[in-house]
Design a protein around this motif. Structure first.
Motif, PDB file in Angstrom:
ATOM      1  N   ALA A  47     -95.309 -94.964  20.862  1.00  0.00           N
ATOM      2  CA  ALA A  47     -96.302 -95.511  21.784  1.00  0.00           C
ATOM      3  C   ALA A  47     -96.430 -97.023  21.682  1.00  0.00           C
ATOM      4  N   PRO A  48     -96.103 -97.735  22.750  1.00  0.00           N
ATOM      5  CA  PRO A  48     -96.456 -99.156  22.818  1.00  0.00           C
ATOM      6  C   PRO A  48     -97.855 -99.276  23.421  1.00  0.00           C
ATOM      7  N   SER A  49     -98.402-100.468  23.439  1.00  0.00           N
ATOM      8  CA  SER A  49     -99.720-100.664  24.051  1.00  0.00           C
ATOM      9  C   SER A  49     -99.676-100.299  25.541  1.00  0.00           C
ATOM     10  N   ALA A  50    -100.820 -99.803  26.054  1.00  0.00           N
ATOM     11  CA  ALA A  50    -100.863 -99.237  27.414  1.00  0.00           C
ATOM     12  C   ALA A  50    -101.201-100.298  28.455  1.00  0.00           C
TER      13      ALA A  50
ATOM     14  N   ASN B 211     -81.475-100.708  13.667  1.00  0.00           N
ATOM     15  CA  ASN B 211     -81.378 -99.635  12.667  1.00  0.00           C
ATOM     16  C   ASN B 211     -82.675 -99.487  11.866  1.00  0.00           C
ATOM     17  N   THR B 212     -83.713-100.212  12.313  1.00  0.00           N
ATOM     18  CA  THR B 212     -85.037-100.062  11.693  1.00  0.00           C
ATOM     19  C   THR B 212     -86.008 -99.445  12.695  1.00  0.00           C
ATOM     20  N   VAL B 213     -87.073 -98.846  12.148  1.00  0.00           N
ATOM     21  CA  VAL B 213     -88.118 -98.300  13.021  1.00  0.00           C
ATOM     22  C   VAL B 213     -89.486 -98.745  12.491  1.00  0.00           C
TER      23      VAL B 213
ATOM     24  N   TYR C 107     -94.192-109.599  10.242  1.00  0.00           N
ATOM     25  CA  TYR C 107     -93.552-109.943  11.520  1.00  0.00           C
ATOM     26  C   TYR C 107     -94.568-110.223  12.623  1.00  0.00           C
ATOM     27  N   ARG C 108     -95.705-109.600  12.502  1.00  0.00           N
ATOM     28  CA  ARG C 108     -96.747-109.846  13.513  1.00  0.00           C
ATOM     29  C   ARG C 108     -98.100-109.799  12.819  1.00  0.00           C
ATOM     30  N   LEU C 109     -98.902-110.840  13.007  1.00  0.00           N
ATOM     31  CA  LEU C 109    -100.277-110.818  12.501  1.00  0.00           C
ATOM     32  C   LEU C 109    -101.050-109.791  13.314  1.00  0.00           C
TER      33      LEU C 109
ATOM     34  N   THR D  43    -100.908-104.990  12.365  1.00  0.00           N
ATOM     35  CA  THR D  43    -100.098-105.961  11.627  1.00  0.00           C
ATOM     36  C   THR D  43     -98.752-105.300  11.342  1.00  0.00           C
ATOM     37  N   ILE D  44     -97.662-106.011  11.629  1.00  0.00           N
ATOM     38  CA  ILE D  44     -96.333-105.425  11.412  1.00  0.00           C
ATOM     39  C   ILE D  44     -95.678-106.071  10.190  1.00  0.00           C
ATOM     40  N   VAL D  45     -95.260-105.216   9.279  1.00  0.00           N
ATOM     41  CA  VAL D  45     -94.702-105.670   8.006  1.00  0.00           C
ATOM     42  C   VAL D  45     -93.347-105.018   7.775  1.00  0.00           C
TER      43      VAL D  45
ATOM     44  N   VAL E 126     -87.738-112.125  14.804  1.00  0.00           N
ATOM     45  CA  VAL E 126     -87.374-110.826  14.252  1.00  0.00           C
ATOM     46  C   VAL E 126     -88.007-109.704  15.066  1.00  0.00           C
ATOM     47  N   THR E 127     -89.223-109.956  15.503  1.00  0.00           N
ATOM     48  CA  THR E 127     -89.964-108.933  16.219  1.00  0.00           C
ATOM     49  C   THR E 127     -90.014-109.294  17.697  1.00  0.00           C
ATOM     50  N   PRO E 128     -89.318-108.529  18.531  1.00  0.00           N
ATOM     51  CA  PRO E 128     -89.122-108.940  19.913  1.00  0.00           C
ATOM     52  C   PRO E 128     -90.409-109.262  20.676  1.00  0.00           C
ATOM     53  N   GLY E 129     -91.448-108.473  20.451  1.00  0.00           N
ATOM     54  CA  GLY E 129     -92.689-108.695  21.191  1.00  0.00           C
ATOM     55  C   GLY E 129     -93.311-110.058  20.913  1.00  0.00           C
ATOM     56  N   MET E 130     -92.852-110.718  19.844  1.00  0.00           N
ATOM     57  CA  MET E 130     -93.454-111.997  19.481  1.00  0.00           C
ATOM     58  C   MET E 130     -92.758-113.173  20.154  1.00  0.00           C
TER      59      MET E 130
ATOM     60  N   GLY F 151     -92.876-101.876  32.584  1.00  0.00           N
ATOM     61  CA  GLY F 151     -91.994-102.982  32.919  1.00  0.00           C
ATOM     62  C   GLY F 151     -91.539-103.676  31.652  1.00  0.00           C
ATOM     63  N   ARG F 152     -91.393-102.875  30.590  1.00  0.00           N
ATOM     64  CA  ARG F 152     -91.062-103.438  29.274  1.00  0.00           C
ATOM     65  C   ARG F 152     -89.556-103.580  29.127  1.00  0.00           C
ATOM     66  N   PRO F 153     -89.073-104.728  28.635  1.00  0.00           N
ATOM     67  CA  PRO F 153     -87.633-104.882  28.417  1.00  0.00           C
ATOM     68  C   PRO F 153     -87.130-103.831  27.434  1.00  0.00           C
TER      69      PRO F 153
ATOM     70  N   THR G 101     -85.083-104.117  25.269  1.00  0.00           N
ATOM     71  CA  THR G 101     -84.780-104.710  23.960  1.00  0.00           C
ATOM     72  C   THR G 101     -86.003-104.723  23.046  1.00  0.00           C
ATOM     73  N   ASN G 102     -87.129-104.220  23.524  1.00  0.00           N
ATOM     74  CA  ASN G 102     -88.385-104.290  22.780  1.00  0.00           C
ATOM     75  C   ASN G 102     -88.757-102.897  22.253  1.00  0.00           C
ATOM     76  N   PRO G 103     -88.625-102.678  20.941  1.00  0.00           N
ATOM     77  CA  PRO G 103     -88.800-101.323  20.396  1.00  0.00           C
ATOM     78  C   PRO G 103     -90.249-100.816  20.460  1.00  0.00           C
ATOM     79  N   LEU G 104     -90.395 -99.493  20.328  1.00  0.00           N
ATOM     80  CA  LEU G 104     -91.718 -98.858  20.339  1.00  0.00           C
ATOM     81  C   LEU G 104     -92.122 -98.516  18.912  1.00  0.00           C
ATOM     82  N   ILE G 105     -93.441 -98.541  18.657  1.00  0.00           N
ATOM     83  CA  ILE G 105     -93.943 -98.119  17.348  1.00  0.00           C
ATOM     84  C   ILE G 105     -94.124 -96.601  17.368  1.00  0.00           C
ATOM     85  N   VAL G 106     -93.733 -95.943  16.279  1.00  0.00           N
ATOM     86  CA  VAL G 106     -93.912 -94.494  16.170  1.00  0.00           C
ATOM     87  C   VAL G 106     -95.191 -94.211  15.386  1.00  0.00           C
TER      88      VAL G 106
HETATM   89  P1  AMP Z   1     -96.741-102.881  21.142  1.00  0.00           P
HETATM   90  O1  AMP Z   1     -97.049-101.505  20.678  1.00  0.00           O
HETATM   91  O2  AMP Z   1     -96.744-103.055  22.612  1.00  0.00           O
HETATM   92  O3  AMP Z   1     -97.580-103.893  20.419  1.00  0.00           O
HETATM   93  O4  AMP Z   1     -95.258-103.183  20.737  1.00  0.00           O
HETATM   94  C1  AMP Z   1     -94.703-102.764  19.538  1.00  0.00           C
HETATM   95  C2  AMP Z   1     -94.116-103.938  18.826  1.00  0.00           C
HETATM   96  O5  AMP Z   1     -93.691-103.491  17.548  1.00  0.00           O
HETATM   97  C3  AMP Z   1     -92.870-104.476  19.469  1.00  0.00           C
HETATM   98  O6  AMP Z   1     -93.124-105.470  20.397  1.00  0.00           O
HETATM   99  C4  AMP Z   1     -92.133-105.043  18.299  1.00  0.00           C
HETATM  100  O7  AMP Z   1     -92.546-106.380  18.173  1.00  0.00           O
HETATM  101  C5  AMP Z   1     -92.635-104.283  17.088  1.00  0.00           C
HETATM  102  N1  AMP Z   1     -91.588-103.403  16.536  1.00  0.00           N
HETATM  103  C6  AMP Z   1     -91.466-102.085  16.706  1.00  0.00           C
HETATM  104  N2  AMP Z   1     -90.381-101.616  16.065  1.00  0.00           N
HETATM  105  C7  AMP Z   1     -89.814-102.655  15.452  1.00  0.00           C
HETATM  106  C8  AMP Z   1     -88.641-102.847  14.654  1.00  0.00           C
HETATM  107  N3  AMP Z   1     -87.833-101.840  14.359  1.00  0.00           N
HETATM  108  N4  AMP Z   1     -88.379-104.088  14.235  1.00  0.00           N
HETATM  109  C9  AMP Z   1     -89.155-105.112  14.515  1.00  0.00           C
HETATM  110  N5  AMP Z   1     -90.263-105.015  15.286  1.00  0.00           N
HETATM  111  C10 AMP Z   1     -90.583-103.819  15.753  1.00  0.00           C
END
Ligand code: AMP
Ligand code: MG
Length: 320
Positions: A135-138, A111-113, A188-190, A176-178, A216-220, A52-54, A56-61
């Motif tokens: 993979a985002p958190s499960a 345009n960032t990942v 961007y995220r502690l 931690t997201i940098v 900057v970081t949608p999940g925040m 149910g994730r928006p 607009t919220n990107p995934l971490i690779v």
């Molecule tokens: P989660 O794995 O559920 O903690 O979610 C991944 C989080 O990574 C997202 O909520 C974003 O906050 C952050 N994220 C992933 N890719 C990007 C990006 N390109 N720019 C900024 N934040 C990102």
């Protein structure tokens, strides 16, 4: 405990499913993830649906090594490579301009990942055979992240072909997201790597963690990590309990129990270790959330190192 043979069988199965375009719940050292190959758009779409994730919220690779990460970034500043060399495999996600191997679907049109090499031996074995996994958190959107395979199965009793069990998560909170903005390292995220650890290596960094106006970081940007039970964070747990004499209350203290008359009392680290506290926090929130309490009352941690990362999550867990 699974035998080596069973574990190998599970890894093979996870690899086969991921390579055939399925979603698999995967262990990492931070929290469990819902994984799909970056080359399986339908599986990635299914992750958004399942959570149910928006959109607009990107995934971490997640990748197996630095070389794989380099092929997915279009530009890798030397300063960030210093961080990658130090902390990978580990709980640091780097956000940088993407190469054309990464789809807009994964980055939510940015345009960032965000990329990291997770520090989990089972997942690394999987990644070596699948290539990059988004993979985002499960957890369902806005719920507490899962730190055991059981948490994932509880959240998604249906809809997942496999939860790869890698044991309880050792870091226990998200990465931690940098990123890199105007030639400055920006957090961007502690998360599970402290700002202090990063600054020891590269000097003072900027912080854009969503507590400021520019998100900057949608999940925040949203309330997040919330238990179902009403949750309060206070330095004065005893006072809260005294004011609610008939309530069924569970407490979480950092190092010492501060009240004697709660229904259940948990301590994050009897030795006062912030890392141990971070490992335990979600585990404890899941545990208390199952007890049908009236309130979960939590003492904030010392606001340094990983205490700061945990406090940031607690501020999102509270019910105002
Ligand atoms: P989660 O794995 O559920 O903690 O979610 C991944 C989080 O990574 C997202 O909520 C974003 O906050 C952050 N994220 C992933 N890719 C990007 C990006 N390109 N720019 C900024 N934040 C990102
Ligand atoms: Mg999440």
């Amino acid at each position: 405990m699974e035998s080596d043979l069973d574990l190998q069988h599970s890894i093979d199965r996870a690899v086969a499913l991921l390579n055939s375009g399925e979603v698999v719940a995967i262990p990492t050292e931070t929290v469990y993830g819902l994984g799909a190959s970056i080359n399986s758009p339908e599986a990635i779409e299914y992750i958004f649906e399942l959570k149910g994730r928006p959109r607009t919220n990107p995934l971490i690779v997640h990748v197996a090594n630095l070389e794989q990460a380099k092929s997915l970034f279009s530009n890798f500043p030397a300063e960030l490579e210093v961080l990658a060399n130090q902390f990978w495999p580990g709980s640091l996600t780097l956000v940088l301009p993407k190469s054309n191997k990464v789809s807009d679907q994964i980055t939510a049109g940015k345009n960032t990942v965000g990329i990291r090499v997770p520090n989990h031996p089972i997942l690394l074995k999987v990644l070596e055979q699948t290539g990059p996994i988004a993979a985002p958190s499960a957890n369902p959107f806005e719920r507490i992240s899962p730190t055991t395979a059981q948490h994932v199965s509880n959240y998604f009793p249906k809809g997942l072909k496999m939860v790869l069990d890698g044991g309880p998560c050792q870091a226990g909170i998200e990465s931690t997201i940098v990123g890199y903005e105007n030639s400055r390292i920006t957090v961007y995220r502690l998360g599970a790597i402290s700002i202090e650890q990063i600054e020891t290596l590269v000097g003072k960094v900027a912080l854009h963690d969503g507590t400021k106006s520019k998100v900057v970081t949608p999940g925040m940007s949203k309330k997040h990590y919330a238990p179902q039970t009403k949750t309060i964070v206070t330095k004065n747990i005893t006072e809260f309990i005294d004011k609610h004499p008939n309530a069924k209350i569970g407490t979480i203290n950092f190092q010492h129990i501060s009240a004697s008359n709660a229904f259940i009392q948990l301590v994050l680290s009897t030795s006062g270790d912030l890392k141990e506290a971070a490992t335990n926090i979600y585990q404890f929130l899941h545990k208390l959330d199952e007890l049908k309490l009236d309130y979960i009352v939590i003492e904030p941690l010392p606001d340094v190192e990983l205490g700061r990362s945990v406090n940031e999550r607690l501020s999102r867990a509270v019910h105002l």
